[in-house]
Each structure stands twice: as structure tokens, then as C-alpha cells.
Write an enzyme that holds these catalytic residues in place. Structure first.
Site, PDB file in Angstrom:
ATOM      1  N   SER A   1      30.342 -27.437  -8.357  1.00 53.25           N
ATOM      2  CA  SER A   1      29.444 -28.307  -9.113  1.00 53.25           C
ATOM      3  C   SER A   1      29.507 -29.734  -8.586  1.00 53.25           C
ATOM      4  CB  SER A   1      29.819 -28.295 -10.599  1.00 53.25           C
ATOM      5  OG  SER A   1      29.237 -29.410 -11.248  1.00 53.25           O
TER       6      SER A   1
ATOM      7  N   ASP B   1      18.871 -25.188  -8.073  1.00 49.06           N
ATOM      8  CA  ASP B   1      17.709 -25.652  -8.839  1.00 49.06           C
ATOM      9  C   ASP B   1      16.400 -24.998  -8.393  1.00 49.06           C
ATOM     10  OD1 ASP B   1      19.351 -27.254 -10.339  1.00 49.06           O
ATOM     11  OD2 ASP B   1      19.011 -29.053  -9.135  1.00 49.06           O
TER      12      ASP B   1
HETATM   13  C1  S3P Z   1      23.093 -31.797  -9.902  1.00 49.19           C
HETATM   14  C2  S3P Z   1      23.902 -30.743  -9.620  1.00 49.19           C
HETATM   15  C3  S3P Z   1      23.575 -29.373 -10.033  1.00 49.19           C
HETATM   16  C4  S3P Z   1      22.095 -29.239 -10.350  1.00 49.19           C
HETATM   17  C5  S3P Z   1      21.592 -30.329 -11.240  1.00 49.19           C
HETATM   18  C6  S3P Z   1      21.797 -31.671 -10.587  1.00 49.19           C
HETATM   19  C7  S3P Z   1      23.537 -33.132  -9.479  1.00 49.19           C
HETATM   20  O1  S3P Z   1      24.329 -29.075 -11.189  1.00 49.19           O
HETATM   21  O2  S3P Z   1      21.837 -27.996 -10.932  1.00 49.19           O
HETATM   22  O3  S3P Z   1      20.217 -30.156 -11.499  1.00 49.19           O
HETATM   23  O4  S3P Z   1      22.730 -34.074  -9.477  1.00 49.19           O
HETATM   24  O5  S3P Z   1      24.710 -33.255  -9.120  1.00 49.19           O
HETATM   25  P1  S3P Z   1      25.857 -28.583 -11.118  1.00 49.19           P
HETATM   26  O6  S3P Z   1      26.675 -29.719 -10.606  1.00 49.19           O
HETATM   27  O7  S3P Z   1      26.208 -28.248 -12.529  1.00 49.19           O
HETATM   28  O8  S3P Z   1      25.855 -27.392 -10.226  1.00 49.19           O
END
Ligand code: S3P
Length: 433
Positions: free
Chosen positions: A172, A320
């Protein structure tokens, strides 16, 4: 239903072709980070092409409640940096709206502040797991309380932090960013180890603004007590927003579409690589680099697409884009399948369930797994009433489905697109014949 859900339905009719050229607002992920880092830097930052999304507006409103001077004139946001220790205790709960990025990444900054602050969000955000940031930030010394099960709202009492070496259980970028932000306040080097690579906008902007960032394979580190300096920054167009138009351009017959100034950071372009591998005619032109981020133009033409299985190790880089890829799968030769994507169940909606349900409403054959989905290929979609569950990416993915379906598709509650892309339907109308 999300806060931005409205009873406003949108009708989408089959398209003959998609032509013309477009430019989209600044990337949501990058805009959040530029605003957050600018707020704790020294001196002013001018952020051009700042995202128009409601999510990024949530970040700006939280920063204002923390005493940061934020001014917005159209797409230019000027932030007067308060320095690492210059934020003020907010007098009310910070409102992250629908934005998981705001809550998780800001938590990393709040962990380093010598005061107590509460942060909450809308009904959808209140169901999303925060244990993943609470755990490492507690290890660093922050005191954090949450609702039962690690759910929002959070109450964060920050203070002196110690550096940690943290091996993330889930891939993440939000968690990585939260730990790196907290690391700015700790004495020494904080390290985060990723199970697989995730978007690296935080690393880039921290370096750009003067922090010492290390990267060795899956380990990213930051040296604490950094002096960050305000800067003029440019946000590239949002590739995750562009993805709906790229897929639509590939699927709708006789399409020929140019999208200008799209962010092309290699941690975000897995969608383009995958589409090209499947036979998509997508060309990248006029590539340049602005404050450490690549951007360029995309040229898309209607293509015959093979489809196939998306390998699990590609999933974090496509997280996404999986909703619109599931829709695309129905129009490919072999269909599309992916596993290893249980994260999709804890996004703005349970995206696996929402995809399966709405694809079935359109008459498609789909198989739902606990961690993925399989959509059969060569399917004729029928116009249907779509329930996006307040989730912007579901609403936009099914608007694309509507362009290639028979009959009219109705997207209920279409206002939720404002979360990432307020002018989505207007942009679609602009290039659709
Ligand atoms: C994001 C990371 C992703 C993504 C979200 C935006 C970011 O989430 O799905 O729309 O800006 O770091 P995760 O970190 O939970 O995977």
C-alpha cells in the site's frame, strides 16, 4: 452511499466513435502529496494543475483546519509551509470526506505533532481499515485510538517519534507514505519494506523538496528532521482518470483520441503496458519530466483486444484500474481474470461485489472470487441500471460499459464521480459521437 452520492442519474448511450483531444486535471495521488509536503515545508509552494477532485479538496480543508495557509485560484494552489512543527491543534474533528489517502497519509504527519487531533470521514471511509497505519505509527511512538476494529474516526496524539524498520504486510502506497511522513519527525533513519512495488510519488516529492530518501530494492528510507523547502510544482494529468478514456477509445469502433499531459510515472503505467500487450494501439508521445515526474501525450485507436489473465504480481500497480479492466474484459477475445486483489473489497466500495453485480445487470457472465474476478470475453452488454454504491471508479467504469452496450445504461447516483473527476461526464460528451 457516499457523501457525494446524489440521486442524479446519468444516461449513457452507445457511442459510434470517440474522437478529439482532451486534457485532464492533475493527478489525485500526486496532488495529495504535494499539498501535504508543502504544508510541512519551509516557505511557500505553488502547485499548478492541482487536482479538481473532492478527495484533494478534503486534504486542503484538513490542512486549513491545522492552521496552514492554503489559497486556491482555479487550478493553482498556494500553500505557505508551516515547517515540520508549525501545524496548530485543530479545534474540531478533521474531515477526510471519502478519502482514504487523506486519512492515512495525514495520520503520518499528525503522529509527529505535539498535540491531539481527531480525523473522521463519510460512511464509506468509516468502513475502511486503518489498522494498517495505526500499527506502524504506534510502533514509532504515536498514541492512536480508533473505533472498534481499527476503523475511523482516529484520535492521534503525536509527539517525539523513534525511527523504525517496517515490513508492510500489504502493498500500500498510502501506508508507505504515512510511515515515511512520520519518519520525517523521527531522529535517524526510518525504513519501509514493500512486499511489491507501489506508486512512488511520495519518495519523489520528498527528494524534490530536500529530504534524504534512500531506495534499495524493496526498502525505502527517509532521514528524519529533514528541512523541506517550498517549491513551484506541476501536477501531471491523472492517468487513472485517463484510463477510462483509453479503454473507451480502444473499445468504441472508429475511435481516435489524444489525451495530453498524462502522468507517466513507471509505477502507474502498468495499465498502458497491459493494454499494449493485449493488442491495444496506445502510443506515448512527447514525454518530458517535471519535478521528477514523467508526463506525455497518449494516442489511442480502436483495437482488437486479446484479453487474458492478469498476473497477481501486477495487481498492486493496476489497483485503481481493475474496475475498468473488468469492463474491458467482456469485450476481449478471451475475457479477463485476476486474483490476488482482495484489497478491492476494502476500497470506496467492495469493488469485486460491485463489479460482479453490475456486470450481471448488463447480462455479462462473470465469476466472483474472494480475491478477484473473471469476466468472459466476446459478450454483448445490455444497457441496464447501474448501482455504483457511491464509488466513483465503479460509476466511471460502467459509463464506459454503456458506450459499448446495446440500449441505454443508467448510472444511478452519478454525482460520486466528483470524488476523483468532477467533469467526467462532460469530458466524455465532448469526445463522443
Ligand atoms: C493511493 C494508493 C492506492 C490507491 C488509491 C490511491 C495513493 O491505495 O488505490 O486510490 O495515492 O497512495 P492503497 O495504498 O491502499 O493501495
Amino acid at each position: 452511499m457516499g457523501l457525494f452520492g446524489s440521486s442524479k442519474s446519468k444516461k449513457v448511450r452507445p457511442a459510434r466513435k470517440l474522437t478529439g483531444s482532451l486534457q485532464f486535471p492533475g493527478d489525485k495521488s500526486i496532488s495529495h502529496r504535494y499539498a501535504l509536503v508543502a504544508a510541512i515545508a519551509e516557505g511557500p509552494s505553488e502547485i499548478h494543475f492541482f487536482s479538481t477532485s473532492a478527495d484533494c479538496e478534503s486534504t486542503l480543508s484538513c490542512l486549513k483546519r491545522l492552521g496552514v495557509s492554503v489559497q486556491r485560484r482555479n487550478n493553482v494552489v498556494t500553500i505557505r509551509g508551516a515547517g515540520l512543527q508549525g501545524l496548530r491543534q485543530p479545534s474540531e474533528l478533521l474531515d477526510a470526506g471519502n478519502s482514504g489517502s487523506t486519512m492515512r497519509m495525514l495520520a503520518g504527519i499528525l503522529a509527529g505533532q505535539p498535540f491531539r487531533a481527531g480525523i473522521g470521514g463519510d460512511a464509506s471511509l468509516s468502513r475502511r481499515p486503518m489498522g494498517r497505519v495505526i500499527e506502524p505509527l504506534r510502533q514509532m511512538g504515536a498514541r492512536i485510538q480508533s473505533a472498534e476494529g481499527g476503523l475511523p474516526p482516529l484520535e492521534i496524539e503525536g509527539g517525539a517519534l523513534k525511527p523504525i524498520r517496517y515490513e508492510m504486510p500489504v502493498a500500500s502506497a498510502q501506508v508507505k507514505s504515512a510511515v515515511l511522513f512520520a519518519g520525517l519527525f523521527a531522529e535517524g533513519e526510518t525504513e519501509v519494506i514493500e512486499p511489491s512495488p507501489t506508486r512512488d510519488h511520495t519518495e519523489i516529492v520528498l527528494e524534490q523538496m530536500g529530504a534524504e530518501v534512500g531506495r534499495h530494492r524493496r526498502t525505502i528510507s527517509v532521514r528524519g528532521r529533514a528541512r523541506l523547502e517550498g517549491k513551484k510544482l506541476y501536477v501531471p494529468g491523472d492517468i487513472s482518470s485517463a484510463a477510462y478514456f483509453v479503454v473507451a477509445g480502444l473499445l468504441v469502433p472508429e475511435s481516435n483520441l489524444v489525451i495530453h499531459n498524462v502522468g507517466l510515472n513507471p509505477t502507474r503505467t502498468a495499465i498502458l503496458d497491459l493494454l499494449v500487450t493485449m493488442g491495444g494501439r496506445v502510443k506515448v508521445l512527447n514525454v518530458e519530466m517535471l519535478n521528477g515526474e514523467l508526463l506525455g501525450d497518449l494516442h489511442v485507436e480502436t483495437s482488437r483486444l486479446e484479453g487474458g489473465e492478469i498476473p497477481s504480481d501486477s495487481v498492486p500497480g493496476l489497483i485503481d484500474e481493475l474496475p475498468v479492466l473488468a469492463v474491458l474484459g467482456t469485450q476481449t477475445e478471451k475475457g479477463i481474470s485476476f486474483r490476488g486483489a482482495s484489497e478491492l473489497r476494502v476500497k470506496e466500495s467492495d469493488r469485486i461485489q460491485a463489479l460482479a453485480e453490475n456486470l450481471r445487470r448488463m447480462g455479462a457472465e462473470v465469476e466472483e472470487f474472494s480475491d478477484g474476478l473473471r469476466a468472459a470475453g466476446k459478450q454483448t452488454l445490455r444497457g441496464a441500471e447501474i448501482e455504483p454504491y457511491g464509488d466513483h471508479r465503479i460509476a466511471m467504469a460502467f459509463a464506459v460499459a454503456g458506450l459499448v452496450a446495446q440500449g441505454t445504461t443508467v448510472i444511478r447516483d452519478s454525482g460520486c464521480v466528483e470524488i476523483s473527476f468532477p467533469r467526467f461526464f462532460e469530458s466524455l460528451a465532448q469526445v463522443t459521437e
